[in-house]
Design a protein around this motif. Structure first.
Motif, PDB file in Angstrom:
ATOM      1  N   LYS A   9      21.481 -19.379  -7.403  1.00 45.90           N
ATOM      2  CA  LYS A   9      21.437 -20.553  -6.425  1.00 45.90           C
ATOM      3  C   LYS A   9      22.434 -19.665  -5.374  1.00 45.90           C
ATOM      4  O   LYS A   9      22.232 -19.132  -4.513  1.00 45.90           O
ATOM      5  CB  LYS A   9      22.843 -21.765  -6.292  1.00 45.90           C
ATOM      6  N   TYR A  10      23.347 -18.077  -6.324  1.00 46.86           N
ATOM      7  CA  TYR A  10      23.686 -16.756  -5.159  1.00 46.86           C
ATOM      8  C   TYR A  10      22.602 -16.430  -3.971  1.00 46.86           C
ATOM      9  O   TYR A  10      22.389 -16.066  -3.641  1.00 46.86           O
ATOM     10  CB  TYR A  10      24.592 -16.444  -6.164  1.00 46.86           C
ATOM     11  N   ILE A  11      21.437 -15.856  -5.643  1.00 48.36           N
ATOM     12  CA  ILE A  11      20.262 -15.005  -4.907  1.00 48.36           C
ATOM     13  C   ILE A  11      19.595 -15.710  -4.130  1.00 48.36           C
ATOM     14  O   ILE A  11      19.376 -15.777  -2.853  1.00 48.36           O
ATOM     15  CB  ILE A  11      19.543 -14.763  -6.637  1.00 48.36           C
ATOM     16  N   MET A  12      19.769 -16.731  -3.977  1.00 51.00           N
ATOM     17  CA  MET A  12      18.764 -17.615  -3.296  1.00 51.00           C
ATOM     18  C   MET A  12      19.708 -17.658  -1.886  1.00 51.00           C
ATOM     19  O   MET A  12      18.881 -17.451  -1.116  1.00 51.00           O
ATOM     20  CB  MET A  12      18.746 -19.407  -3.321  1.00 51.00           C
ATOM     21  N   ALA A  13      20.874 -17.996  -1.735  1.00 50.90           N
ATOM     22  CA  ALA A  13      21.592 -17.764  -0.132  1.00 50.90           C
ATOM     23  C   ALA A  13      21.489 -16.775  -0.119  1.00 50.90           C
ATOM     24  O   ALA A  13      21.517 -16.419   1.654  1.00 50.90           O
ATOM     25  CB  ALA A  13      22.918 -18.436  -0.602  1.00 50.90           C
ATOM     26  N   LEU A  14      22.131 -14.944  -0.776  1.00 51.29           N
ATOM     27  CA  LEU A  14      21.962 -14.506  -0.103  1.00 51.29           C
ATOM     28  C   LEU A  14      21.124 -13.628   0.703  1.00 51.29           C
ATOM     29  O   LEU A  14      20.447 -13.349   1.893  1.00 51.29           O
ATOM     30  CB  LEU A  14      22.352 -13.164  -1.500  1.00 51.29           C
TER      31      LEU A  14
ATOM     32  N   LEU B 225      17.047 -12.855   5.196  1.00 52.58           N
ATOM     33  CA  LEU B 225      15.860 -13.216   6.188  1.00 52.58           C
ATOM     34  C   LEU B 225      16.056 -14.054   7.051  1.00 52.58           C
ATOM     35  O   LEU B 225      15.274 -13.552   8.319  1.00 52.58           O
ATOM     36  CB  LEU B 225      15.052 -14.418   4.838  1.00 52.58           C
ATOM     37  N   PHE B 226      17.386 -14.593   7.528  1.00 51.28           N
ATOM     38  CA  PHE B 226      17.765 -15.613   8.745  1.00 51.28           C
ATOM     39  C   PHE B 226      18.141 -14.500   9.349  1.00 51.28           C
ATOM     40  O   PHE B 226      17.663 -14.166  10.750  1.00 51.28           O
ATOM     41  CB  PHE B 226      19.433 -16.295   8.081  1.00 51.28           C
ATOM     42  N   ALA B 227      19.014 -13.234   8.987  1.00 47.12           N
ATOM     43  CA  ALA B 227      19.120 -12.033   9.838  1.00 47.12           C
ATOM     44  C   ALA B 227      18.315 -11.505  10.598  1.00 47.12           C
ATOM     45  O   ALA B 227      18.363 -11.178  12.162  1.00 47.12           O
ATOM     46  CB  ALA B 227      20.203 -11.072   9.059  1.00 47.12           C
ATOM     47  N   PHE B 228      17.340 -11.433   9.430  1.00 48.94           N
ATOM     48  CA  PHE B 228      15.874 -10.687  10.249  1.00 48.94           C
ATOM     49  C   PHE B 228      15.710 -11.724  12.074  1.00 48.94           C
ATOM     50  O   PHE B 228      14.698 -10.958  12.343  1.00 48.94           O
ATOM     51  CB  PHE B 228      14.674 -10.686   9.246  1.00 48.94           C
ATOM     52  N   VAL B 229      14.879 -12.568  10.725  1.00 52.37           N
ATOM     53  CA  VAL B 229      14.434 -13.668  12.046  1.00 52.37           C
ATOM     54  C   VAL B 229      15.323 -13.512  13.236  1.00 52.37           C
ATOM     55  O   VAL B 229      14.601 -13.398  14.087  1.00 52.37           O
ATOM     56  CB  VAL B 229      14.813 -14.929  11.599  1.00 52.37           C
ATOM     57  N   ILE B 230      17.065 -13.768  13.112  1.00 55.95           N
ATOM     58  CA  ILE B 230      17.349 -13.067  14.644  1.00 55.95           C
ATOM     59  C   ILE B 230      17.215 -12.499  15.257  1.00 55.95           C
ATOM     60  O   ILE B 230      16.902 -11.367  16.430  1.00 55.95           O
ATOM     61  CB  ILE B 230      18.439 -12.990  14.163  1.00 55.95           C
ATOM     62  N   ILE B 231      17.353 -10.981  14.500  1.00 50.77           N
ATOM     63  CA  ILE B 231      17.225  -9.456  15.207  1.00 50.77           C
ATOM     64  C   ILE B 231      15.497  -9.312  15.647  1.00 50.77           C
ATOM     65  O   ILE B 231      14.885  -9.259  16.690  1.00 50.77           O
ATOM     66  CB  ILE B 231      16.805  -8.731  14.441  1.00 50.77           C
ATOM     67  N   HIS B 232      14.226 -10.201  15.036  1.00 50.02           N
ATOM     68  CA  HIS B 232      13.181 -10.170  14.949  1.00 50.02           C
ATOM     69  C   HIS B 232      12.927 -10.718  16.839  1.00 50.02           C
ATOM     70  O   HIS B 232      11.776  -9.951  17.158  1.00 50.02           O
ATOM     71  CB  HIS B 232      12.349 -10.598  13.905  1.00 50.02           C
TER      72      HIS B 232
ATOM     73  N   GLY C 280      12.240  -3.848   1.772  1.00 49.90           N
ATOM     74  CA  GLY C 280      13.806  -4.006   1.788  1.00 49.90           C
ATOM     75  C   GLY C 280      13.452  -5.591   1.862  1.00 49.90           C
ATOM     76  O   GLY C 280      13.426  -6.566   1.156  1.00 49.90           O
ATOM     77  N   LEU C 281      12.793  -6.248   3.008  1.00 49.47           N
ATOM     78  CA  LEU C 281      12.686  -7.076   3.399  1.00 49.47           C
ATOM     79  C   LEU C 281      11.408  -8.055   2.455  1.00 49.47           C
ATOM     80  O   LEU C 281      11.708  -9.115   2.365  1.00 49.47           O
ATOM     81  CB  LEU C 281      11.756  -7.649   4.846  1.00 49.47           C
ATOM     82  N   LEU C 282      10.964  -7.022   1.906  1.00 53.25           N
ATOM     83  CA  LEU C 282       9.788  -7.794   1.271  1.00 53.25           C
ATOM     84  C   LEU C 282      10.157  -7.873  -0.135  1.00 53.25           C
ATOM     85  O   LEU C 282      10.200  -8.834  -1.214  1.00 53.25           O
ATOM     86  CB  LEU C 282       8.005  -6.445   1.091  1.00 53.25           C
ATOM     87  N   ALA C 283      11.012  -7.194  -0.784  1.00 55.50           N
ATOM     88  CA  ALA C 283      12.303  -7.050  -2.413  1.00 55.50           C
ATOM     89  C   ALA C 283      12.834  -8.369  -2.153  1.00 55.50           C
ATOM     90  O   ALA C 283      13.201  -9.774  -2.658  1.00 55.50           O
ATOM     91  CB  ALA C 283      12.931  -6.477  -2.308  1.00 55.50           C
ATOM     92  N   ILE C 284      13.708  -8.620  -0.299  1.00 54.02           N
ATOM     93  CA  ILE C 284      14.367 -10.080  -0.554  1.00 54.02           C
ATOM     94  C   ILE C 284      13.589 -11.235  -0.760  1.00 54.02           C
ATOM     95  O   ILE C 284      13.586 -12.183  -1.018  1.00 54.02           O
ATOM     96  CB  ILE C 284      14.908  -9.980   0.807  1.00 54.02           C
ATOM     97  N   ALA C 285      12.628 -11.253   0.186  1.00 51.55           N
ATOM     98  CA  ALA C 285      11.362 -12.580   0.144  1.00 51.55           C
ATOM     99  C   ALA C 285      10.801 -12.886  -0.657  1.00 51.55           C
ATOM    100  O   ALA C 285      10.549 -13.901  -1.555  1.00 51.55           O
ATOM    101  CB  ALA C 285      10.402 -12.085   1.853  1.00 51.55           C
TER     102      ALA C 285
END
Lengths: 248, 225
Positions: free
Chosen positions: B15-20, B25-32, B66-71
């Protein structure tokens, strides 16, 4: 009132079960749900049939032994009420009531409406206790506890371990139960010293029993007869994170 | 290492991995979104922003990998959790009764899957130019990649815009449950902050929906051309 019951009948853990219809006749609304089943069972016994097996003990809503899924709701339609404290005035004559056992891989059905909840006992054995030296009783109030902590620990300590949270959760997650136990002990100074070990071991035991994961939907909190809040799950998530960083 | 192993194997760790990863991804969506909203300032700012990103290949590729790994982690943990959860409840109740669960929570898997399909399409559309190869060849008067023209032409297709808007709606839905769950899973949602965190989740999801949808709507309405 007269009711139609669709009851899950299952001979033992290895048999497959099925729903069987029964008529519950001359039920009065002052009866509890379990007393209604007692009436049905007396009739079954008189006819030479096997009575419907269900768990019950104190019948005053404090022991956590009873628990049936009634029309899809663990402990039935009333909020903050165990099955034994649900009364028949919640229903009206002519109702068709579906009665099932808790459904979870970690709670196998033993017979009819009775499930084996010893998975909860093994989780408690893994850390749901406080290690104290024996001897004379300590003085009252020798260890100060703040009112806020005492209140919150008492809220968590309300948990009677009935398993309705697991029954309601679509993932059959035991996190409301485990978090209540972890928080109840960890909030008090007597239990705080063992908190890291407790939360790590209890979560490991919970996972090993095959319970699911929390997806933060809140069904557990909604059906809990003791109104344990999902805030405790958040608290356990925090305690576990801290324990993991400090230990192992 | 044993800490990481415990983390990875435990229910709470997943769940931590899911959240982090969700937070990343949330941060990316905002910056994008902030980057894309520059389209309302005319062609110059967004084209030079794109030029700036391309001029830093180390940064760009670190971010992309990094994004690909996070996704990938977000999706892998989701699949693992779903499988554990299915196994934990092998027999269903005869009556399918919904208790307390919000619509966003119940549909989180579906919204996630459609968002994944959208992301693949979106990358093919604007990053790889697979939908229309000439998109990547547009150049502005300074010889920079003309991102502005690519976006205007891309969103002039009502079907592409419709898929985009629907996907943003689902992303918004995904985030209303996801953002508040992030705080809960990381144990940051204590009693005093429950209402504030739920509000933050709804507001941020709404802002992301409106901000992103403003672009195709403006293009289709002829306000940006």
């Amino acid at each position: 009132m007269n009711l139609t019951l669709k009851v899950w009948r299952q001979k033992d853990a290895s048999s497959s079960g099925r729903f069987v219809e029964y008529e519950a006749r001359n039920i009065i609304e002052e009866m509890s749900f379990l007393e209604m089943l007692d009436v049905v069972n007396e009739e079954l016994v008189a006819k030479g049939e096997d009575p419907i097996a269900f768990d019950h003990d104190c019948r005053e809503g404090i022991c956590g032994t009873c628990g049936i899924v009634i029309d899809g709701s663990p402990h039935g339609p009333w909020d903050a009420t165990t099955t034994c404290q649900l009364h028949m005035r919640a229903f009206k004559s002519g109702d068709v009531i579906t009665i099932e056992p808790w459904r979870a891989k970690a709670f196998p059905v033993i017979r009819d409406l009775i499930v084996d909840r010893s998975a909860f006992d093994r989780i408690i054995q893994a850390g749901g206790f406080i290690s104290v030296s024996t001897g004379g009783a300590p003085d009252g109030n020798a260890i100060p506890v703040s009112k806020d902590d005492a209140d919150m620990a008492m809220d968590a300590a309300q948990c009677i371990g009935c398993g309705a949270c697991v029954a309601a959760c679509k993932n059959a997650s035991a996190m409301l139960f485990v978090s209540a136990k972890v928080s109840h002990l960890g909030l008090l100074p007597q239990g705080e010293v063992e908190q890291d070990r407790r939360v790590l071991n209890m979560v490991r035991a919970m996972d090993a029993e095959g319970f699911g994961n929390c997806t933060n939907i809140g069904s557990c909190e909604a059906v809990c007869p003791k109104e344990i809040s999902v805030d405790f799950i958040g608290r356990m998530n925090r305690d576990y994170r801290r324990a993991l960083l400090r230990n192992e | 290492m044993s800490k990481l192993k415990t983390l990875y194997q435990s229910s709470l760790g997943k769940k931590y991995i899911m959240a982090l990863t969700g937070l990343g991804l949330f941060a990316f969506v905002i910056i994008h979104m902030l980057g894309n909203l520059q389209i309302f300032l005319g062609p110059d700012p967004i084209n030079s922003y794109a030029e700036f990103l391309k001029s830093k290949p180390a940064l760009l590729w670190t971010a992309r990998i990094g994004l690909l790994a996070i996704a990938a982690l977000h999706i892998t943990s989701a699949i693992q959790l779903i499988m554990i959860n299915r196994r934990a409840r092998p027999v269903d109740y005869s009556t399918d009764k919904i208790v307390a669960a919000s619509f966003a929570a119940r549909t989180i898997i579906v919204s996630g899957l459609i968002i994944l399909m959208f992301v693949i399409y979106h990358l093919l559309h604007f990053t790889f130019g697979a939908v229309d190869p000439k998109f990547l060849r547009y150049e502005d008067y300074l010889g920079r990649h003309d991102v502005y023209r690519m976006m205007v032409e891309g969103f002039s297709n009502p079907f592409a815009s419709a898929f985009y808007i629907v996907s943003m709606g689902l992303l918004c839905l995904h985030l209303t449950h996801g953002v508040s769950s992030t705080f809960q899973s990381l144990g940051l949602k204590s009693r005093a902050y429950v209402a504030a965190i739920d509000r933050l989740a709804s507001i941020s999801a709404g802002v992301i929906f409106l901000g992103n949808c403003a672009i195709p709507v403006a293009v289709l309405a002829g306000l940006v051309k």
